[in-house]
Design a protein around this motif. Structure first.
Motif, short mmCIF file in Angstrom:
data_model
loop_
_atom_site.label_atom_id
_atom_site.label_comp_id
_atom_site.label_asym_id
_atom_site.label_seq_id
_atom_site.Cartn_x
_atom_site.Cartn_y
_atom_site.Cartn_z
N PHE A 22 0.85 -1.19 0.00
CA PHE A 22 0.00 0.00 0.00
C PHE A 22 0.89 1.23 0.00
O PHE A 22 2.08 1.16 0.33
N LEU A 23 0.30 2.36 -0.33
CA LEU A 23 1.02 3.63 -0.22
C LEU A 23 0.61 4.30 1.08
O LEU A 23 -0.58 4.40 1.40
N PHE A 30 4.58 0.53 1.33
CA PHE A 30 4.96 -0.42 2.38
C PHE A 30 4.22 -1.74 2.18
O PHE A 30 3.14 -1.77 1.61
N THR A 32 2.15 -5.02 3.15
CA THR A 32 1.18 -5.48 4.13
C THR A 32 1.17 -7.01 4.17
O THR A 32 1.13 -7.61 5.23
N PRO A 51 -1.99 -10.01 14.96
CA PRO A 51 -2.07 -8.70 15.61
C PRO A 51 -2.83 -7.70 14.74
O PRO A 51 -2.92 -7.86 13.53
N THR A 52 -3.37 -6.68 15.36
CA THR A 52 -4.16 -5.70 14.62
C THR A 52 -3.31 -5.00 13.57
O THR A 52 -2.13 -4.73 13.79
N GLY A 53 -3.91 -4.76 12.41
CA GLY A 53 -3.20 -4.07 11.34
C GLY A 53 -2.22 -4.93 10.57
O GLY A 53 -1.44 -4.42 9.78
N CYS A 54 -2.25 -6.26 10.79
CA CYS A 54 -1.23 -7.10 10.14
C CYS A 54 -1.61 -7.42 8.70
O CYS A 54 -0.75 -7.74 7.89
N GLY A 55 -2.87 -7.34 8.36
CA GLY A 55 -3.25 -7.59 6.97
C GLY A 55 -4.31 -8.67 6.80
O GLY A 55 -4.44 -9.24 5.72
N LYS A 56 -5.12 -8.93 7.84
CA LYS A 56 -6.14 -9.96 7.73
C LYS A 56 -7.27 -9.53 6.81
O LYS A 56 -7.67 -10.28 5.92
N SER A 57 -7.76 -8.31 7.03
CA SER A 57 -8.84 -7.83 6.15
C SER A 57 -8.35 -7.72 4.72
O SER A 57 -9.10 -8.00 3.77
N THR A 58 -7.10 -7.31 4.57
CA THR A 58 -6.51 -7.21 3.23
C THR A 58 -6.54 -8.57 2.54
O THR A 58 -6.88 -8.66 1.35
N GLU A 170 -14.18 -10.70 11.46
CA GLU A 170 -14.60 -10.39 12.84
C GLU A 170 -16.10 -10.16 12.93
O GLU A 170 -16.55 -9.13 13.41
N HIS A 203 -10.02 -11.89 16.56
CA HIS A 203 -9.00 -11.64 17.56
C HIS A 203 -9.20 -12.53 18.78
O HIS A 203 -8.40 -12.52 19.70
N ARG A 221 2.71 -7.03 10.71
CA ARG A 221 2.89 -6.55 9.35
C ARG A 221 4.37 -6.48 8.96
O ARG A 221 5.16 -5.98 9.75
N1 LIG Z 1 -6.57 0.98 1.11
C1 LIG Z 1 -5.47 1.08 1.88
N2 LIG Z 1 -4.56 2.06 1.67
C2 LIG Z 1 -3.46 2.15 2.43
N3 LIG Z 1 -3.18 1.31 3.43
C3 LIG Z 1 -4.04 0.32 3.70
C4 LIG Z 1 -5.24 0.15 2.94
N4 LIG Z 1 -5.90 -0.92 3.44
C5 LIG Z 1 -5.15 -1.39 4.45
N5 LIG Z 1 -4.04 -0.66 4.62
C6 LIG Z 1 -2.99 -0.90 5.60
O1 LIG Z 1 -2.67 -2.26 5.57
C7 LIG Z 1 -2.46 -2.73 6.88
C8 LIG Z 1 -3.30 -3.95 7.12
O2 LIG Z 1 -4.65 -3.57 7.16
P1 LIG Z 1 -5.80 -4.63 7.45
O3 LIG Z 1 -7.07 -3.87 7.47
O4 LIG Z 1 -5.71 -5.75 6.50
O5 LIG Z 1 -5.45 -5.12 8.91
P2 LIG Z 1 -6.20 -6.19 9.81
O6 LIG Z 1 -5.26 -7.30 10.05
O7 LIG Z 1 -7.52 -6.51 9.25
O8 LIG Z 1 -6.36 -5.37 11.16
P3 LIG Z 1 -7.53 -5.44 12.24
O9 LIG Z 1 -7.30 -6.68 13.03
O10 LIG Z 1 -7.31 -4.24 13.08
O11 LIG Z 1 -8.81 -5.44 11.50
C9 LIG Z 1 -2.75 -1.59 7.83
O12 LIG Z 1 -1.53 -1.07 8.27
C10 LIG Z 1 -3.46 -0.59 6.99
O13 LIG Z 1 -3.08 0.71 7.38
#
Ligand SMILES: Nc1ncnc2c1ncn2[C@@H]1O[C@H](COP(=O)(O)OP(=O)(O)OP(=O)(O)O)[C@@H](O)[C@H]1O
Ligand SMILES: [Mg+2]
Lengths: 273, 294
Positions: A22-23, A30, A32, A51-58, A170, A203, A221
């Motif tokens: 992602f940007l 960076f 993800t 952990p939160t923000g690691c990239g699961k939703s991605t 979640e 989580h 991440r």
């Molecule tokens: N569209 C986007 N543009 C820029 N960065 C993004 C975008 N989507 C996600 N990110 C970044 O990618 C990383 C992973 O995001 P993601 O939502 O996949 O985390 P997650 O594991 O689902 O976290 P959580 O458990 O808090 O839901 C985060 O650091 C987020 O800032």
């Protein structure tokens, strides 16, 4: 027919050496997901914890086709993902119901979007509402329901499309503990009738263990798979007492050992940044 | 029962053992009392204002030539309603103004919604066109009135054009904003459920922008009337603006105020109708705080 044979035995979901970058707001790229590999068999229930923000939703986003990998390959039923696959269903963390539609109109949204006839769609919709125990509420609006009821509407809305792959981000995290256990039972009951492949992000380790066949622990991440734990609790599972059994607690402890370091690592990294 | 008291936060405190029926009856009485009190004070303020105005004008404290006074205005209002002006009966003037405003309002809001949704859905188009819209929006609408009179003549269409530009930008920017604010999870949900691009716009984007759009329709109906009346000031043969303009010519301030009263009534009526429509369309929304506690 050759192609069909191949696809019938292929895993439901495969991510092969997937990278996703992602940007950041200041224009820096960076990672993800980095060299992310995962394979989910048909009918398998997989939980992702990390952990939160690691990239699961991605990761889930890549599987739906709403997002694309920067490199690597995402395959669904043996074929590369190309756009939104109609065999996929998704249950969101946030309330994603349409608040201006009644319960029944929410449930039939999918079939109608997919061009089924109105009688057909409404008949199926009523059937699904009955299955989630909301037959009496078909003409209510979402705001008139409790959080747990709204989640059940969301489940009916997803299951009515007969997904072969079910992605859940979640989905129950906003519910209270008792309602959550009820929803787990509901989910397992519905799932046992369809045998879709499930990727369930959470989580809550107890939730992951109670529901899944395999629990994947992801690193901070950029996410890669750190460990896979196979949960061999036989099905059908009786969830209400499960969490107090010694094997369950032992399993929970083992997974937490893996996860703990990553949670710490993630916290350190974000402090340093 | 008699020792039911109003607590600190305005909530009613009941002694233990009060039955539900008693609580309900007390709440109902409190609600009725509250409603009556509100109406009483509204009427009292109205009477006070009109009375002061009347007295001040009659005793020469304010110049009745400029400010007129309520009873004179009421007389002129009665005459206007019964006899109209030399040119036409009142209903015709009203009809002309409303026709101009309604057509302008209709086109302005339809085009406003269309452009707002289109630009809200299309990043490229909005990035390119936004600068032009900013420039156009910076033009004070009324300076266009003489130009429209020149372009479209003294009749209907010059006023329609003015009403249109008054309405368009308000509705446009709200529709645009509403589309941009549409919930991302909801959009993703619809897409995964199988919505095509058009189905997504029609059954998710537009409904979720609807409360923004309605807010703008409320304001812009008043603007449509402003457009019509300003147009009539500049050049017209009929209409409420025309009545005001003629009255000014003969220094008939009472008639000018009477015309204003008429327009106020019309706008309030339209407002009321619009609120009813909105309520009908917005049944799905949670009711706004209705726990007013008497
Ligand atoms: N569209 C986007 N543009 C820029 N960065 C993004 C975008 N989507 C996600 N990110 C970044 O990618 C990383 C992973 O995001 P993601 O939502 O996949 O985390 P997650 O594991 O689902 O976290 P959580 O458990 O808090 O839901 C985060 O650091 C987020 O800032
Ligand atoms: Mg997430």
């Amino acid at each position: 027919m050759g192609l069909a044979d191949v696809t019938d035995t292929s895993p439901a979901i495969e991510l092969i050496n997937v990278n996703r970058r992602f940007l950041s707001p200041d224009g820096k790229s960076f990672a993800t997901l980095s060299d992310f590999n995962i394979s989910v068999a048909r009918g398998e229930f997989v939980a992702l914890v990390g952990p939160t923000g690691c990239g699961k939703s991605t990761t889930l986003n890549l599987i739906t086709g709403l997002g694309k990998p920067s490199s690597g390959e995402v395959r669904v039923m043996g074929q590369p993902v190309n756009g939104i696959d109609p065999r996929i269903g998704f249950v969101f963390q946030a309330d994603a119901l349409f608040p201006w539609r009644t319960v029944i109109d929410n449930v039939v949204a999918g079939p109608l979007f997919r061009g089924r006839s109105r009688e057909d769609a409404y008949a199926a919709g009523r059937d699904w509402l009955a299955r989630v125990g909301l037959a009496k509420f078909e003409n209510h609006y979402p705001h008139q329901l409790s959080g747990g009821m709204r989640k059940r509407v969301a489940l009916a809305q997803t299951f009515i499309n007969g997904p072969e792959i079910l992605l859940m981000d979640e989905p129950f995290s906003a519910l209270d503990a008792q309602t959550r256990v009820l929803m787990h039972e509901e989910l397992l009951r519905l799932w046992s009738q369809t045998k879709a492949a499930v990727v369930f992000v959470t989580h809550d380790l107890e939730e992951a263990i109670a529901l899944a066949d395999k629990v994947y622990v992801l690193t901070a991440r950029p996410a890669t798979v750190k460990a896979v734990h196979t949960i061999d609790i036989p099905r059908p599972r009786v969830l209400s007492d499960l969490r107090y059994q010694p094997e369950f607690i032992e399993m929970s402890r083992r997974i937490w050992q893996d996860l703990k370091e990553e949670v710490k690592f993630g916290a350190d990294a974000s402090e340093a940044a | 029962m008699s020792n039911i008291a109003i607590g600190n936060g305005g909530a009613i405190v009941y002694p233990p053992g009060t039955s539900d029926a008693e609580i309900e009856a007390a709440a109902l009485r409190a609600a009725i009392r509250h409603g009556r009190l509100v109406i009483f004070w509204r009427l009292a303020i109205l009477a006070l204002l009109l009375g002061t105005w009347e007295v001040f004008a009659r005793y020469g404290i304010i110049d009745s030539f400029f400010y007129s006074y309520p009873s004179a205005i009421a007389d002129r209002l009665y005459e206007l309603v019964m006899e109209g002006t030399d040119e036409a009966p009142l209903y015709y003037h009203l009809y002309v103004t409303m026709e101009e405003a309604m057509i302008g309002f209709l086109f302005g809001s339809v085009f406003g919604i269309l452009f707002g949704v289109a630009l809200g859905r299309n990043r490229m188009m909005s990035d390119v066109l936004s600068v032009y819209i900013k420039v156009l929006n910076a033009i004070p609408r009324v300076v266009l009135a003489p130009i429209f009179i020149l372009l479209f003549g003294f009749g209907l269409w010059s006023k329609v054009a003015l009403s249109f530009v008054m309405v368009f930008f308000v509705v446009f920017s709200n529709a645009f904003q509403g589309v941009r604010e549409a919930d991302r999870a909801m959009i993703a949900n619809a897409q995964i459920l199988g919505a095509s691009k058009w189905a997504l716009t029609r059954s998710v984007i537009i409904p979720s922008a609807m409360s923004w759009i309605f807010a703008s329709l409320h304001i812009s109906f008043g603007f449509a009337i402003v457009g019509a009346i300003v147009g009539e000031f500049i050049g017209s043969r009929y209409g409420i603006g025309f009545i005001i303009q003629t009255a000014r010519g003969v220094h008939d301030t009472a008639e000018m105020y009477a015309a204003i009263v008429i327009i106020v009534v019309v706008v309030l009526g339209a407002e009321w109708v619009m609120t009813r429509i909105e309520e009908r369309l917005a049944r799905w929304r949670p009711p706004a705080m209705n726990d007013t506690n008497g």
